[in-house]
Scaffold this motif. Structure first.
Motif, PDB file in Angstrom:
ATOM      1  N   ILE A  83       0.831  -1.207   0.000  1.00  8.36           N
ATOM      2  CA  ILE A  83       0.000   0.000   0.000  1.00  8.36           C
ATOM      3  C   ILE A  83       0.863   1.254   0.000  1.00  8.36           C
ATOM      4  O   ILE A  83       1.807   1.370   0.780  1.00  8.36           O
ATOM      5  CB  ILE A  83      -0.958  -0.024   1.207  1.00  8.36           C
ATOM      6  CG1 ILE A  83      -1.882  -1.235   1.113  1.00  8.36           C
ATOM      7  CG2 ILE A  83      -1.754   1.261   1.297  1.00  8.36           C
ATOM      8  CD1 ILE A  83      -2.713  -1.469   2.360  1.00  8.36           C
ATOM      9  N   ALA A  84       0.515   2.205  -0.879  1.00 10.90           N
ATOM     10  CA  ALA A  84       1.282   3.442  -1.019  1.00 10.90           C
ATOM     11  C   ALA A  84       0.962   4.463   0.072  1.00 10.90           C
ATOM     12  O   ALA A  84       1.754   5.367   0.318  1.00 10.90           O
ATOM     13  CB  ALA A  84       1.028   4.056  -2.390  1.00 10.90           C
ATOM     14  N   GLY A  85      -0.174   4.347   0.718  1.00 12.83           N
ATOM     15  CA  GLY A  85      -0.574   5.296   1.755  1.00 12.83           C
ATOM     16  C   GLY A  85      -1.817   4.797   2.446  1.00 12.83           C
ATOM     17  O   GLY A  85      -2.324   3.720   2.120  1.00 12.83           O
ATOM     18  N   PRO A  86      -2.325   5.556   3.391  1.00 12.00           N
ATOM     19  CA  PRO A  86      -3.532   5.120   4.109  1.00 12.00           C
ATOM     20  C   PRO A  86      -4.706   4.917   3.161  1.00 12.00           C
ATOM     21  O   PRO A  86      -4.907   5.714   2.238  1.00 12.00           O
ATOM     22  CB  PRO A  86      -3.823   6.274   5.071  1.00 12.00           C
ATOM     23  CG  PRO A  86      -2.552   7.049   5.164  1.00 12.00           C
ATOM     24  CD  PRO A  86      -1.841   6.852   3.856  1.00 12.00           C
ATOM     25  N   PRO A  87      -5.475   3.848   3.361  1.00 16.45           N
ATOM     26  CA  PRO A  87      -6.652   3.631   2.503  1.00 16.45           C
ATOM     27  C   PRO A  87      -7.758   4.624   2.840  1.00 16.45           C
ATOM     28  O   PRO A  87      -7.804   5.177   3.941  1.00 16.45           O
ATOM     29  CB  PRO A  87      -7.076   2.204   2.834  1.00 16.45           C
ATOM     30  CG  PRO A  87      -6.559   1.966   4.213  1.00 16.45           C
ATOM     31  CD  PRO A  87      -5.307   2.782   4.347  1.00 16.45           C
ATOM     32  N   LYS A  88      -8.633   4.838   1.876  1.00 22.24           N
ATOM     33  CA  LYS A  88      -9.837   5.656   2.090  1.00 22.24           C
ATOM     34  C   LYS A  88     -10.959   4.686   2.416  1.00 22.24           C
ATOM     35  O   LYS A  88     -11.175   3.722   1.681  1.00 22.24           O
ATOM     36  CB  LYS A  88     -10.177   6.440   0.833  1.00 22.24           C
ATOM     37  CG  LYS A  88     -11.449   7.266   0.947  1.00 22.24           C
ATOM     38  CD  LYS A  88     -11.762   7.958  -0.380  1.00 22.24           C
ATOM     39  CE  LYS A  88     -13.029   8.746  -0.314  1.00 22.24           C
ATOM     40  NZ  LYS A  88     -14.232   7.927  -0.438  1.00 22.24           N
ATOM     41  N   ILE A  89     -11.671   4.930   3.509  1.00 21.28           N
ATOM     42  CA  ILE A  89     -12.744   4.034   3.929  1.00 21.28           C
ATOM     43  C   ILE A  89     -14.068   4.772   3.904  1.00 21.28           C
ATOM     44  O   ILE A  89     -14.205   5.841   4.507  1.00 21.28           O
ATOM     45  CB  ILE A  89     -12.475   3.463   5.327  1.00 21.28           C
ATOM     46  CG1 ILE A  89     -11.147   2.719   5.351  1.00 21.28           C
ATOM     47  CG2 ILE A  89     -13.632   2.562   5.761  1.00 21.28           C
ATOM     48  CD1 ILE A  89     -10.711   2.234   6.722  1.00 21.28           C
ATOM     49  N   ASP A  90     -15.040   4.210   3.199  1.00 19.31           N
ATOM     50  CA  ASP A  90     -16.412   4.711   3.188  1.00 19.31           C
ATOM     51  C   ASP A  90     -17.273   3.727   3.963  1.00 19.31           C
ATOM     52  O   ASP A  90     -17.345   2.538   3.610  1.00 19.31           O
ATOM     53  CB  ASP A  90     -16.936   4.837   1.748  1.00 19.31           C
ATOM     54  CG  ASP A  90     -16.182   5.898   0.958  1.00 19.31           C
ATOM     55  OD1 ASP A  90     -16.137   7.038   1.417  1.00 19.31           O
ATOM     56  OD2 ASP A  90     -15.648   5.559  -0.115  1.00 19.31           O
ATOM     57  N   TRP A  91     -17.911   4.202   5.038  1.00 13.70           N
ATOM     58  CA  TRP A  91     -18.818   3.404   5.862  1.00 13.70           C
ATOM     59  C   TRP A  91     -20.225   3.653   5.368  1.00 13.70           C
ATOM     60  O   TRP A  91     -20.652   4.814   5.297  1.00 13.70           O
ATOM     61  CB  TRP A  91     -18.688   3.816   7.319  1.00 13.70           C
ATOM     62  CG  TRP A  91     -17.320   3.650   7.872  1.00 13.70           C
ATOM     63  CD1 TRP A  91     -16.296   4.564   7.827  1.00 13.70           C
ATOM     64  CD2 TRP A  91     -16.797   2.503   8.538  1.00 13.70           C
ATOM     65  NE1 TRP A  91     -15.181   4.048   8.447  1.00 13.70           N
ATOM     66  CE2 TRP A  91     -15.459   2.787   8.884  1.00 13.70           C
ATOM     67  CE3 TRP A  91     -17.330   1.274   8.872  1.00 13.70           C
ATOM     68  CZ2 TRP A  91     -14.655   1.878   9.559  1.00 13.70           C
ATOM     69  CZ3 TRP A  91     -16.524   0.371   9.542  1.00 13.70           C
ATOM     70  CH2 TRP A  91     -15.214   0.669   9.885  1.00 13.70           C
ATOM     71  N   LEU A  92     -20.966   2.600   5.020  1.00 11.70           N
ATOM     72  CA  LEU A  92     -22.239   2.755   4.334  1.00 11.70           C
ATOM     73  C   LEU A  92     -23.358   1.975   5.022  1.00 11.70           C
ATOM     74  O   LEU A  92     -23.126   0.918   5.608  1.00 11.70           O
ATOM     75  CB  LEU A  92     -22.112   2.263   2.885  1.00 11.70           C
ATOM     76  CG  LEU A  92     -20.958   2.884   2.087  1.00 11.70           C
ATOM     77  CD1 LEU A  92     -20.707   2.089   0.829  1.00 11.70           C
ATOM     78  CD2 LEU A  92     -21.239   4.331   1.786  1.00 11.70           C
ATOM     79  N   GLU A  93     -24.560   2.483   4.904  1.00  9.11           N
ATOM     80  CA  GLU A  93     -25.778   1.799   5.328  1.00  9.11           C
ATOM     81  C   GLU A  93     -26.450   1.245   4.069  1.00  9.11           C
ATOM     82  O   GLU A  93     -26.661   1.989   3.106  1.00  9.11           O
ATOM     83  CB  GLU A  93     -26.746   2.777   6.021  1.00  9.11           C
ATOM     84  CG  GLU A  93     -26.200   3.428   7.269  1.00  9.11           C
ATOM     85  CD  GLU A  93     -26.268   2.536   8.492  1.00  9.11           C
ATOM     86  OE1 GLU A  93     -26.981   1.504   8.455  1.00  9.11           O
ATOM     87  OE2 GLU A  93     -25.616   2.870   9.485  1.00  9.11           O
ATOM     88  N   VAL A  94     -26.761  -0.032   4.065  1.00 11.80           N
ATOM     89  CA  VAL A  94     -27.415  -0.658   2.910  1.00 11.80           C
ATOM     90  C   VAL A  94     -28.900  -0.317   2.932  1.00 11.80           C
ATOM     91  O   VAL A  94     -29.564  -0.480   3.952  1.00 11.80           O
ATOM     92  CB  VAL A  94     -27.198  -2.183   2.919  1.00 11.80           C
ATOM     93  CG1 VAL A  94     -27.956  -2.841   1.779  1.00 11.80           C
ATOM     94  CG2 VAL A  94     -25.715  -2.501   2.842  1.00 11.80           C
ATOM     95  N   ILE A  95     -29.408   0.167   1.828  1.00  6.78           N
ATOM     96  CA  ILE A  95     -30.820   0.523   1.710  1.00  6.78           C
ATOM     97  C   ILE A  95     -31.617  -0.634   1.105  1.00  6.78           C
ATOM     98  O   ILE A  95     -32.637  -1.035   1.629  1.00  6.78           O
ATOM     99  CB  ILE A  95     -31.003   1.797   0.848  1.00  6.78           C
ATOM    100  CG1 ILE A  95     -30.169   2.962   1.434  1.00  6.78           C
ATOM    101  CG2 ILE A  95     -32.477   2.160   0.737  1.00  6.78           C
ATOM    102  CD1 ILE A  95     -30.474   3.329   2.861  1.00  6.78           C
ATOM    103  N   VAL A  96     -31.195  -1.146  -0.012  1.00  3.74           N
ATOM    104  CA  VAL A  96     -31.897  -2.244  -0.696  1.00  3.74           C
ATOM    105  C   VAL A  96     -30.886  -3.332  -1.015  1.00  3.74           C
ATOM    106  O   VAL A  96     -29.794  -3.076  -1.453  1.00  3.74           O
ATOM    107  CB  VAL A  96     -32.560  -1.765  -1.993  1.00  3.74           C
ATOM    108  CG1 VAL A  96     -33.226  -2.910  -2.715  1.00  3.74           C
ATOM    109  CG2 VAL A  96     -33.550  -0.670  -1.712  1.00  3.74           C
TER     110      VAL A  96
END
Length: 96
Positions: A83-96
């Motif tokens: 890994i070249a740097g810190p990962p980007k993390i998206d925390w999501l709520e599932v709708i369908v």
């Protein structure tokens, strides 16, 4: 249901090592972690050093427990070495 997208930028030339490490990890999650309904590695079609790990799981508690499993901890050194740097993390709520 909950979900995460983790975007990794990989050191050029280390894509193969990253894919090998994550493939082993994904296979472990798919066979050993019933709280996860979806776990897949994808690569950006335009940037060959950018990957997104897509995950869908039962609850935030499921995800927290996942981070403590021996096979998850064992996979991290090989992945982190690419890994070249810190990962980007998206925390999501599932709708369908």
């Amino acid at each position: 249901m909950k979900a995460m997208l983790i975007t990794f930028d990989i050191v050029p030339g280390k894509q193969g090592a990253f894919e090998a490490a994550v493939t082993l990890h994904v296979n472990n999650v798919r066979t050993r972690d019933p709280g996860y309904s979806f776990y897949s590695l994808t690569r950006d079609r335009d940037i060959d050093t950018r990957y997104v790990l897509m995950q869908q799981f039962e609850s935030w508690e499921t995800q927290e427990a996942h981070q403590t499993y021996d096979y998850v901890l064992a996979a991290m050194p090989a992945m982190n070495a690419c890994i070249a740097g810190p990962p980007k993390i998206d925390w999501l709520e599932v709708i369908v």
